[in-house]
Design an enzyme around this catalytic site. Structure first.
Site, short mmCIF file in Angstrom:
data_model
loop_
_atom_site.label_atom_id
_atom_site.label_comp_id
_atom_site.label_asym_id
_atom_site.label_seq_id
_atom_site.Cartn_x
_atom_site.Cartn_y
_atom_site.Cartn_z
CG ASP A 108 -1.57 4.76 4.17
OD1 ASP A 108 -1.65 5.21 3.01
OD2 ASP A 108 -2.32 5.12 5.10
CG HIS A 114 -4.89 2.18 5.86
ND1 HIS A 114 -6.23 2.11 6.10
CD2 HIS A 114 -4.75 2.88 4.72
CE1 HIS A 114 -6.86 2.73 5.13
NE2 HIS A 114 -5.98 3.21 4.28
CG HIS A 161 -1.83 1.19 1.30
ND1 HIS A 161 -3.19 1.07 1.54
CD2 HIS A 161 -1.61 2.52 1.18
CE1 HIS A 161 -3.74 2.26 1.55
NE2 HIS A 161 -2.80 3.17 1.34
CG HIS A 207 -9.94 4.29 3.54
ND1 HIS A 207 -8.76 4.98 3.65
CD2 HIS A 207 -10.69 4.66 4.60
CE1 HIS A 207 -8.80 5.74 4.74
NE2 HIS A 207 -9.97 5.57 5.33
CG HIS A 262 -0.76 7.10 -0.89
ND1 HIS A 262 -2.00 7.24 -1.48
CD2 HIS A 262 -0.97 6.42 0.26
CE1 HIS A 262 -2.91 6.67 -0.71
NE2 HIS A 262 -2.31 6.17 0.35
CE LYS A 278 -7.95 2.01 -0.73
NZ LYS A 278 -6.76 2.35 -0.01
#
Ligand code: NCD
Ligand code: ZN
Length: 347
Positions: free
Chosen positions: A248, A175, A14, A137, A16, A100
């Site tokens: 994350d 997460h 995960h 999420h 970004h 996602k």
């Protein structure tokens, strides 16, 4: 005392990476020690089509230093308009490794996410059929629900139903932050797993809020009480194949975080492995680190396990990391927990 470990090169399930002038920084920080990463699609505009994912992957590879090797595993951002056939085609061709799901409004750039779960039923059915994992999420967005309870309410009111309707669907609850999530995941079947972040293993809500508000510890889902951090820790070092690393790592420019309405996200990519080695050693669980960082995630995603290894060495003195990186758009603070680590990845 153990002074050195060698583990299979880790993957980040995960991550970004952002875009444009941030890419050369984010991509290479991760590629230094990780072989692959699941790339989050919450750009502006989001990565909703295969062509967007292809183009984004191309930009990522262009930013990668020639002496490093790294495989970005692309994802599609699920909207109420996502075409099931496109997902099927993208997964079968290897263009995407997962889809996602953001509940609309749950986090950074999630406005195009899902409001009406009925509308995504056909996509989830096809994903279950072809084996495409769904990354979630896991927080409800109802403003009447206390922010510290949103993960638990999501499990009870949304996640459980999605999984009951689609028993064959592979789901990763991303997460996770609560004991309730840990208990739920342990109790359910092998089609459910979770990623755990470095910062949620390092922080509780006192670290965020006591003695002053610390914007660089603010992320979503927000860090919880110590009892929850301890539950995450227990899951991470358990050796269970259901819990694996998804950092994350979510960089924001300092002026966006240090503001009257600061952005959520911790930039953990540069020092995640050093911090994790410290945490696992403290728990006398260094022998479980490799499962968490390098094995269990690959197995859940049905990917091969990396063949090369990395070494992490314990020094006599605390490891000093840069406090920030400087990008053309501004500075970004590197995550620094309230403890030191003496571990260092050998690159
Ligand atoms: C992430 C971001 O900034 O993109 N922020 C965060 O606090 N984790 C989004 C997310 O994963 O929720
Ligand atoms: Zn994220």
């Amino acid at each position: 005392m153990i002074k050195e470990i060698e583990i299979v090169r880790p993957d980040d399930w995960h991550l970004h990476l952002r875009d444009k002038d941030l890419l050369p920084f984010t991509v290479n920080e991760t590629a230094k020690s990780f072989a692959r990463a699941i790339i989050m699609p919450n750009l502006v505009p989001p990565i909703t089509r295969l062509i967007d994912a292809e183009n984004y992957k191309h930009r990522i590879m262009k930013a990668l230093k020639p002496n490093l090797s790294f495989i970005p595993l692309m994802t599609l951002y699920l909207t109420e308009e996502t075409d099931p056939e496109e997902v099927k085609q993208g997964y079968k061709s290897g263009q995407i490794s997962a889809v996602k799901l953001y509940p609309a409004g749950a986090t950074t750039n999630s406005q195009s996410g899902v409001r009406n779960y009925e509308k995504i039923k056909p996509v989830l059915e096809i994903m279950a059929e072809v084996g495409c994992p769904l990354c979630i999420h896991g927080e409800v967005t109802d403003s009447n629900i206390d922010i510290f309870d949103r993960e638990k309410v999501f499990i009870d009111t949304v996640l459980d139903k999605i999984r009951t309707d689609n028993p064959a669907l592979k789901v990763i609850m991303e997460h996770i932050t609560t004991k309730e999530a840990v208990d739920y995941i342990f109790a359910e079947n092998e089609n459910l797993a979770a990623t755990v972040t470095t910062h949620h293993l390092s922080l509780n809500r006192n670290d965020l809020l006591s003695g002053g508000i610390r914007p660089h510890f603010y992320c979503l889902p927000v860090v919880k009480r110590e009892v929850h951090r301890l539950a995450l820790l227990k899951a991470a070092i358990s050796g269970s194949p259901k819990f694996f690393l998804g950092t994350d790592s979510a960089p924001h420019l300092d002026h966006d975080k240090e503001s009257s309405c600061g952005c959520a996200g911790c930039f953990t990519a540069p020092n995640t492995l050093e911090i994790l080695a410290h945490i696992f050693e403290e728990q006398k669980a260094l022998n479980k680190l490799e499962l968490f960082t390098s094995i269990s995630g690959a197995k859940f995603y049905g990917k091969n396990i990396n063949t090369d290894k990395i070494r992490i060495v314990k020094k006599d003195e605390p490891t000093l990391f840069p406090k920030k990186i400087n990008t053309p758009s501004g500075e970004i603070t590197i995550f620094s927990p309230n403890f030191e680590t003496k571990w260092q990845v050998q690159v």
